[in-house]
Design a protein around this motif. Structure first.
Motif, mmCIF file in Angstrom:
data_model
loop_
_atom_site.group_PDB
_atom_site.id
_atom_site.type_symbol
_atom_site.label_atom_id
_atom_site.label_comp_id
_atom_site.label_asym_id
_atom_site.label_seq_id
_atom_site.Cartn_x
_atom_site.Cartn_y
_atom_site.Cartn_z
ATOM 1 N N UNK A 191 -3.484 3.987 -8.833
ATOM 2 C CA UNK A 191 -2.308 3.504 -8.460
ATOM 3 C C UNK A 191 -2.032 2.805 -7.290
ATOM 4 N N UNK A 192 -1.133 2.204 -7.158
ATOM 5 C CA UNK A 192 -0.887 1.486 -5.636
ATOM 6 C C UNK A 192 0.301 2.370 -4.761
ATOM 7 N N UNK A 193 -0.167 2.770 -3.922
ATOM 8 C CA UNK A 193 0.926 3.634 -2.866
ATOM 9 C C UNK A 193 1.261 2.628 -1.771
ATOM 10 N N UNK A 194 2.357 2.561 -1.231
ATOM 11 C CA UNK A 194 2.847 1.563 -0.222
ATOM 12 C C UNK A 194 3.460 2.432 0.562
ATOM 13 N N UNK A 195 2.964 2.568 1.844
ATOM 14 C CA UNK A 195 3.536 3.125 2.992
ATOM 15 C C UNK A 195 4.196 2.384 3.994
ATOM 16 N N UNK A 237 1.810 9.865 -4.989
ATOM 17 C CA UNK A 237 2.739 9.959 -3.853
ATOM 18 C C UNK A 237 2.531 11.055 -2.694
ATOM 19 N N UNK A 238 1.998 12.322 -3.494
ATOM 20 C CA UNK A 238 1.768 13.410 -2.455
ATOM 21 C C UNK A 238 0.378 13.035 -1.447
ATOM 22 N N UNK A 239 -0.322 12.302 -2.310
ATOM 23 C CA UNK A 239 -1.545 11.774 -1.360
ATOM 24 C C UNK A 239 -1.049 10.932 -0.210
#
Length: 80
Positions: A1-5, A55-57
């Motif tokens: 999954x791609x996570x964007x911060x 999301x948690x990571x």
């Protein structure tokens, strides 16, 4: 999954880079530009397949390393 911060200075925190960009935009003839804030976007491709776990990571990464939570806020989004 791609996570964007997405990390941004908190309201009320001095943003000299944003101020410089705002001034430069004005000098270039771009009228009507209000306050400019400069932040950063970190895109992470994770092996995690569960969106909630990803999301948690991302939240943990942002809180522990990617953002200085004293002066910056962050938002984490997950893309499929």
């Amino acid at each position: 999954m791609r996570v964007v911060v997405t990390v941004m200075p908190k309201p009320g925190v001095l943003d000299p880079q944003g101020r410089a960009v705002g001034h430069a935009l004005s000098n270039l003839g771009f009228a009507g530009v209000g306050e400019v804030r400069i932040g950063k976007v970190v895109v992470l491709d994770l092996a995690e397949t569960d969106a909630d776990a990803a999301r948690a990571i991302g939240e943990d990464m942002a809180r522990r390393l990617l953002a200085n939570t004293v002066i910056e806020s962050y938002r984490v989004t997950v893309e499929a």
